[in-house]
Motif scaffolding. Structure first.
Motif, PDB file in Angstrom:
ATOM      1  N   UNK A  40      67.094   7.410  -8.863  1.00 37.70           N
ATOM      2  CA  UNK A  40      65.936   6.885  -9.591  1.00 37.70           C
ATOM      3  C   UNK A  40      66.248   5.573 -10.310  1.00 37.70           C
ATOM      4  N   UNK A  41      67.517   5.335 -10.624  1.00 38.68           N
ATOM      5  CA  UNK A  41      67.866   4.091 -11.315  1.00 38.68           C
ATOM      6  C   UNK A  41      68.327   3.002 -10.354  1.00 38.68           C
ATOM      7  N   UNK A  42      68.232   3.270  -9.058  1.00 40.10           N
ATOM      8  CA  UNK A  42      68.697   2.289  -8.080  1.00 40.10           C
ATOM      9  C   UNK A  42      67.557   1.423  -7.558  1.00 40.10           C
ATOM     10  N   UNK A  43      67.883   0.142  -7.396  1.00 39.94           N
ATOM     11  CA  UNK A  43      66.947  -0.820  -6.826  1.00 39.94           C
ATOM     12  C   UNK A  43      67.427  -1.142  -5.415  1.00 39.94           C
ATOM     13  N   UNK A  44      66.533  -1.063  -4.460  1.00 33.25           N
ATOM     14  CA  UNK A  44      66.891  -1.491  -3.103  1.00 33.25           C
ATOM     15  C   UNK A  44      66.844  -3.017  -3.100  1.00 33.25           C
ATOM     16  N   UNK A  45      68.017  -3.643  -3.249  1.00 32.14           N
ATOM     17  CA  UNK A  45      68.021  -5.087  -3.494  1.00 32.14           C
ATOM     18  C   UNK A  45      68.125  -5.891  -2.212  1.00 32.14           C
ATOM     19  N   UNK A  46      68.554  -5.259  -1.131  1.00 34.23           N
ATOM     20  CA  UNK A  46      68.798  -6.019   0.088  1.00 34.23           C
ATOM     21  C   UNK A  46      68.867  -5.085   1.284  1.00 34.23           C
ATOM     22  N   UNK A  47      68.428  -5.612   2.403  1.00 26.59           N
ATOM     23  CA  UNK A  47      68.589  -4.876   3.663  1.00 26.59           C
ATOM     24  C   UNK A  47      69.367  -5.770   4.607  1.00 26.59           C
ATOM     25  N   UNK A  48      70.317  -5.185   5.310  1.00 25.20           N
ATOM     26  CA  UNK A  48      71.121  -5.952   6.265  1.00 25.20           C
ATOM     27  C   UNK A  48      70.844  -5.432   7.671  1.00 25.20           C
ATOM     28  N   UNK A  49      70.358  -6.371   8.513  1.00 26.62           N
ATOM     29  CA  UNK A  49      70.082  -6.011   9.907  1.00 26.62           C
ATOM     30  C   UNK A  49      71.105  -6.697  10.803  1.00 26.62           C
ATOM     31  N   UNK A  50      71.706  -5.968  11.713  1.00 23.20           N
ATOM     32  CA  UNK A  50      72.643  -6.622  12.641  1.00 23.20           C
ATOM     33  C   UNK A  50      71.878  -7.526  13.605  1.00 23.20           C
ATOM     34  N   UNK A  51      72.415  -8.732  13.834  1.00 22.95           N
ATOM     35  CA  UNK A  51      71.794  -9.595  14.843  1.00 22.95           C
ATOM     36  C   UNK A  51      71.958  -8.928  16.207  1.00 22.95           C
ATOM     37  N   UNK A  52      71.054  -9.256  17.123  1.00 24.67           N
ATOM     38  CA  UNK A  52      71.112  -8.671  18.467  1.00 24.67           C
ATOM     39  C   UNK A  52      71.911  -9.597  19.377  1.00 24.67           C
ATOM     40  N   UNK A  53      72.491  -9.045  20.414  1.00 26.41           N
ATOM     41  CA  UNK A  53      73.147  -9.925  21.402  1.00 26.41           C
ATOM     42  C   UNK A  53      72.103 -10.900  21.958  1.00 26.41           C
ATOM     43  N   UNK A  54      72.581 -12.094  22.358  1.00 26.92           N
ATOM     44  CA  UNK A  54      71.636 -13.113  22.811  1.00 26.92           C
ATOM     45  C   UNK A  54      70.838 -12.694  24.034  1.00 26.92           C
ATOM     46  N   UNK A  55      71.390 -11.773  24.832  1.00 25.09           N
ATOM     47  CA  UNK A  55      70.660 -11.348  26.029  1.00 25.09           C
ATOM     48  C   UNK A  55      69.885 -10.039  25.793  1.00 25.09           C
ATOM     49  N   UNK A  56      69.748  -9.676  24.521  1.00 21.70           N
ATOM     50  CA  UNK A  56      69.040  -8.413  24.226  1.00 21.70           C
ATOM     51  C   UNK A  56      67.580  -8.514  24.620  1.00 21.70           C
ATOM     52  N   UNK A  57      67.072  -7.427  25.141  1.00 22.28           N
ATOM     53  CA  UNK A  57      65.638  -7.319  25.404  1.00 22.28           C
ATOM     54  C   UNK A  57      65.072  -6.352  24.375  1.00 22.28           C
ATOM     55  N   UNK A  58      63.820  -6.568  24.010  1.00 22.48           N
ATOM     56  CA  UNK A  58      63.199  -5.635  23.066  1.00 22.48           C
ATOM     57  C   UNK A  58      61.723  -5.489  23.386  1.00 22.48           C
ATOM     58  N   UNK A  59      61.182  -4.381  22.936  1.00 20.14           N
ATOM     59  CA  UNK A  59      59.746  -4.159  23.077  1.00 20.14           C
ATOM     60  C   UNK A  59      59.247  -3.308  21.927  1.00 20.14           C
ATOM     61  N   UNK A  60      58.012  -3.564  21.524  1.00 16.01           N
ATOM     62  CA  UNK A  60      57.422  -2.813  20.417  1.00 16.01           C
ATOM     63  C   UNK A  60      56.000  -2.451  20.794  1.00 16.01           C
ATOM     64  N   UNK A  61      55.583  -1.232  20.436  1.00 15.91           N
ATOM     65  CA  UNK A  61      54.191  -0.851  20.639  1.00 15.91           C
ATOM     66  C   UNK A  61      53.792   0.159  19.574  1.00 15.91           C
TER      67      UNK A  61
END
Lengths: 285, 779
Positions: A164-185
């Motif tokens: 309860x006393x913690x602040x989510x101050x930052x999120x770290x996302x790993x970069x994807x490989x340059x040839x990564x494919x992705x899709x979202x729906x």
């Protein structure tokens, strides 16, 4: 339809914010960032925090930075910041695609990436991104800093393992490989509504076969997560309709569906089947 | 003939798409709404959290001003009345007395010095309620051992309409095929942009109260409140300022307004209440909760010979004032045969009480439901006879007018077939069928749906009298004055709130008296300024107020000509009023109309007693009613994997008689279709098994947004109505009436390869998937 009385604190530094949060947390204190989820539930008096620690004026919390391996997103970065690619990497494009599905434009101008994660709505697009890409979440308090893996962060509907006393101050996302494919729906009844099911997929091709595959599903269970059975159905396969259908079927079968008055388990599975396959199809475009 | 004038020369305003005179204020933030008013006291209503139970105790925090039914001594119940159809009068206390009957029912009023305080205090009020098992479903309420919502309505039936034409049995026995539909329409809320709000202010010097509120019927609100509270109407002024949409929800008396007036009188002060969205969704009136079983008897040529209907309308916990809960079941019974030539009809229509929010009229009233049901029946019949849906309509639409319906209604000149053919041509059905076939081969499921319907509009008092209403609306009064400076004012009993009447009535007057519409002011929504009238609802105002306006304006015109004839020393027949002047035809002699008006007040001695002073005339109009008609066509794309429906295109061919302002007419149709699409696909109030509402926010109750509304293509035919002196018919509800049927027929067309049918509105993706899943399991 107005909130119950509360006290608003407006710290200017992160240290002050953490100090105040530590003080007021035991008296039902909450962090206010974009307010796009918290304020409506306060208006309905479903949440009645006695104190709000408003972090909007804390200096330096609006930064997005990349060191070539990790993209770090600070607590006050708004959804709209991702309308344009924030990093020269497939991840930047991925975030841009996903951001456009978040609610409506005015909400995206105000709501924050970290706020979405802390709120942990099962239908949140950013929660799905964090879970699928195995983000690392940085929790700070006067007691220090703690790194939490996304899979250990979400603890059910609108529930996280933040103290309860913690602040989510930052999120770290790993970069994807340059040839990564992705899709979202995602599927919702109207444009901009909460997703009733959503899927994010990423993978690479090695000699024409799928490797490094991630299949995330959100909106369908109490928390978004990677679906191992769907990933297994894709691993080593050529990316064709058969493989995509098999993965979609596996995901539909694997989930523990959320049910409500309008959406029974069968329908939720139908949607998962559809969004996973469509996300995979999207990855080829 | 173009336009409305018959003078053979001069400017005509009727028929022109002039911009709305009311819009500059509204779009620049200068509109004046009820919630803009400051008040000394604010009210928050404490509402029942449960659907049914015995109310045993109400207690508030210390020092709180809490008003309950026990305080309202001498206040009568709201008891709307019908004199027919075995109607059972059920009185509604303005605050719950010993029992609560629906979730959201007002139980107490907290009065505080701010809205915030009122809400904080209301949250601390404790209600002791012994809960009983609620009834939310009308069929369940009709079961033999069902609990009684009110003892006054045994078996929970508050009214029962029955009809059977003489030759019905013969027609039924001679049928080639009987086609049946079990249609279900789910409960909806009209969802005006502005929720309800009221502000009651006591004036110590006169002892009068002014109630400003979001109503569609200010005069009737005054009459009703004075009846219930027991004081003369002269002591109450009701003002409807700018009103942000009504759609019928604001034509029924809100018991909250009665409490506000009572409080203003008690505290000799001002009190205000602004409803929030949650209150509006749970307690701001509902509608369209119906079951209709409809069977059609067809001859061997697919000609419809008889209809048999069983209508069950869930009217909720009380009967709305003034229309009564008969408004849905009785309109459904009267108008179900629609645009088809069918003379044999049997119908049982019941209003059923349940522990749900009270039903009130909502744009279209029962007609979106009966049109949906009948149009689904026609499509099913087309399939049974293996003919095209367009063809079965061609064979059955009424062609000769006037036509007397099986229910005895007279249909005036209309164009049912012509609008169908116009729509069929415009949408290019063969091209669509080709595209549909190609899309199906690729796994996309397109569908086309038709709805043909008639829309009864501009009802006069005889139409309402047929229902046996104790309060029988119908006529309207308009007073047109030209003041001594030449400005024109029309005071009207209608109460427009978005319909553009300030513009259209000005256009009608402008043509009669030869001045431009922008110097004509239409005054409405204030019982101190406007003549007694019924307000704006039921697609009536342009027909009835428009007719009364024309009558009054013609009288003013006659008087202006008489004055001009005196002053110009010319025969009345030679005088033309145009562009602000009276001219003598064939001469250069003229006089400004403003000058005529000045003389009418200030130079009366010159008229030697032949002309009465002043320039104010009154028109009354009470027409028999007229039927608009239209054909709606929807093209949809159904995603069979998710059940999602995208409406790709919507096309309307409609006939509303003479169009006074084409832009406003089109706007009415657009808005109606948007609501109709919402009704068809999205909007549904859902009660849980305990009688609580789970769709109490706009995240759960889903009106359509701009994203969900497709381009709408409109085509018009103008068939002047012999039953309307302006030749105009109403068209305010048509969009909403036809759209659900067209959209859901289109969905069914798209799904036809799967052999599933959707006979429920809204046709949600969940329902579409459930139907498809059933056949997938079999396959």
């Amino acid at each position: 339809m107005k909130p119950a009385p509360f006290v608003r604190h407006v710290p200017k530094t992160l240290d002050d914010a953490l100090r105040i949060l530590a003080e007021v947390a035991p008296q039902d204190g909450r962090v206010l960032a974009g307010g796009q989820s918290l304020v409506p539930i306060m208006a309905f008096r479903l949440a009645k925090p006695a104190h709000l620690v408003d972090i909007n004026e804390v200096a330096g919390l609006d930064r997005i930075a990349s060191d070539g391996k990790i993209l770090s997103i600070q607590a006050c970065v708004r959804h709209a910041a991702f309308h344009k690619s924030v990093v020269d990497n497939p991840l930047g494009r991925l975030l841009g695609v996903v951001a456009r599905h978040i609610a409506h434009y005015p909400i995206r101008m105000r709501g924050t990436f970290c706020g979405s994660l802390a709120h942990a709505d099962p239908a949140s697009e950013w929660c799905l991104v964090a879970a699928t890409l195995d983000a690392t979440l940085v929790a700070r308090s006067t007691r220090g800093e703690r790194l939490i893996a996304a899979k250990d962060f979400f603890a059910g509907i609108m529930s996280t393992t933040l103290a309860e006393d913690e602040l989510l101050s930052e999120v770290q996302l790993p970069l994807l490989p340059n040839d990564a494919k992705f899709g979202f729906n995602e599927f919702s009844r109207r444009a901009g509504d909460f997703a009733m099911a959503a899927s994010l997929v990423t993978y690479r091709l090695q000699a024409g076969n799928i490797v490094d595959v991630r299949v995330g599903v959100g909106g369908a269970e109490s928390s978004p997560r990677r679906i191992a059975q769907a990933e297994a159905a894709l691993k080593g396969k050529i990316p064709d309709d058969n493989a995509f259908r098999a993965a979609a079927e596996a995901a539909a079968k694997a989930i523990d569906p959320l049910e409500d008055h309008q959406t029974n388990a069968d329908y939720r599975r139908d949607l998962v089947r559809a969004v996973v396959r469509r996300a995979l199809e999207q990855s080829q475009k | 003939m173009s336009g409305h004038g018959t003078r053979g020369s001069g400017t005509t305003w009727v028929g022109r798409a002039i911009r709305r005179l009311e819009d500059p204020a509204l779009i620049t933030g200068q509109g004046r709404f009820t919630a803009d008013l400051a008040a000394d006291h604010w009210v928050r209503f404490v509402r029942s959290p449960v659907a049914a139970g015995k109310l045993t105790k109400i207690s508030g925090p210390k020092g709180a001003t809490l008003i309950t039914a026990a305080d309202l001594k001498g206040v009568k119940k709201i008891t709307p009345m019908l004199r027919k159809f075995n109607y059972k009068p059920v009185g509604q206390p303005v605050l719950a007395e010993s029992k609560v009957c629906f979730t959201g029912e007002p139980v107490a009023a907290v009065v505080a010095s701010s809205q915030q305080d009122a809400e904080d205090i209301a949250e601390q009020v404790e209600l002791s309620i012994e809960e009983t098992k609620p009834l939310t479903d009308a069929r369940a309420a009709l079961e033999v051992n069902a609990p009684q919502v009110h003892p006054e309505a045994p078996g929970n039936v508050i009214l029962e309409g029955k009809v059977k034409t003489q030759q019905f049995d013969v027609a039924w026995a001679g049928a080639e095929k009987i086609v049946k539909i079990e249609a279900r329409s789910r409960r909806q809320n009209a969802t005006p942009m502005e929720s309800r709000a009221g502000h009651a202010s006591y004036d110590a010097s006169s002892g009068r109260v002014t109630l400003t509120c979001t109503t569609q019927m200010p005069h009737l609100t005054r009459t009703a409140i004075c009846d219930v509270l027991g004081f003369p109407e002269s002591d109450l002024r009701v003002i409807a300022p700018d009103v942000g949409g009504g759609f019928g929800q604001k034509m029924s008396l809100a018991s909250e307004y009665v409490v506000l007036v009572w409080l203003a009188r008690k505290f000799k002060s001002s009190v205000a209440w602004t409803e929030d969205r949650r209150e509006n969704l749970i307690a701001g009136f509902h509608s369209r909760d119906q079951y209709i079983t409809l069977e059609g008897a067809f001859d061997k040529n697919a000609g419809l010979t008889a209809l048999k209907a069983d209508i069950i309308s869930n009217v909720g916990a009380y009967s709305c004032f003034p229309t009564t809960c008969g408004v849905e079941p009785l309109m459904a019974m009267a108008e179900l045969p629609g645009p088809y030539d069918v003379q044999q009809y049997q119908c049982l229509s019941r209003g059923v009480m349940t522990n749900t929010c009270t039903m009130a009229p909502y744009r279209g009233v029962s007609r979106p439901v009966i049109t949906f049901t009948l149009e689904r029946l026609m499509d099913k019949a087309a399939r049974a006879f293996a003919i095209d849906p367009v063809d079965i309509r061609r064979r059955n639409l009424i062609e000769r007018f006037p036509y007397k319906s099986a229910m005895g209604l007279e249909y005036d000149d209309a164009t049912y077939k012509e609008t169908l053919e116009m729509a069929v041509k415009a949408v290019d059905v063969p091209a669509f069928r080709k595209r549909q076939k190609e899309a199906r081969a690729k796994g996309r499921h397109l569908g086309i749906g038709f709805a043909t319907f008639s829309e009864r509009t501009g009802y006069g008092s005889p139409a309402f009298a047929a229902r046996g209403m104790e309060i029988t609306p119908g006529w309207e009064t308009v007073i047109v004055s030209v003041d001594p400076s030449g400005f024109v004012e029309a005071r009207i009993g209608s109460s427009p709130h978005g319909q553009g009447l300030r513009t259209t009535l000005a256009q009608i007057i402008a043509d009669e008296i030869g001045v431009a519409p922008d110097i004509i002011k239409v005054v409405h929504g204030d019982t101190d300024r406007a003549p007694y009238g019924w307000g704006t609802f039921a697609s009536r105002s342009l027909v009835i107020s428009g007719g009364a306006t024309l009558i009054a304006a013609r009288k003013v015109r006659a008087k202006l000509i008489k004055i001009a004839s005196h002053l110009l020393e010319a025969a009345p027949d030679d005088i033309v009023l145009d562009e602000g002047v009276a001219k003598v035809t064939g001469t250069d002699r003229s006089i400004p109309i403003a000058r005529l008006a000045r003389e009418a007040y200030t130079q009366t001695h010159r008229f030697k007693g032949e002309i009465e002073p002043g320039l104010t005339e009154t028109g009354y109009y009470d027409p028999p009613g007229t039927f608009s008609n239209a054909c709606h066509v929807a093209i949809v794309d159904v995603d069979v994997e998710t059940g999602h429906v995208r409406v790709e295109k919507f096309l309307v061919a409609e006939d509303a008689g003479r169009i006074i302002n084409p832009m406003i007419a089109d706007g009415q149709v657009h808005g109606g279709i948007a609501q109709g699409i919402g009704n068809a696909l999205l909007e549904e109030i859902i009660y849980d098994e305990n009688g609580g509402i789970i769709t109490a926010t706009l995240a759960d109750y889903l009106p359509p947004t701009a994203h969900e509304i497709p381009p709408i293509e409109l085509h018009h035919i103008e068939t002047p109505s012999p039953n309307s002196i302006t030749k105009a018919k109403g068209l305010g509800e048509g969009g909403t009436i036809g759209a659900p049927a067209a959209v859901i027929n289109a969905i069914n067309d798209a799904l036809s390869p799967f052999g599933v049918e959707i006979d429920e509105m809204p046709a949600t993706p969940q329902r579409i998937r459930a139907a498809l899943r059933n056949v997938e399991k079999v396959a």
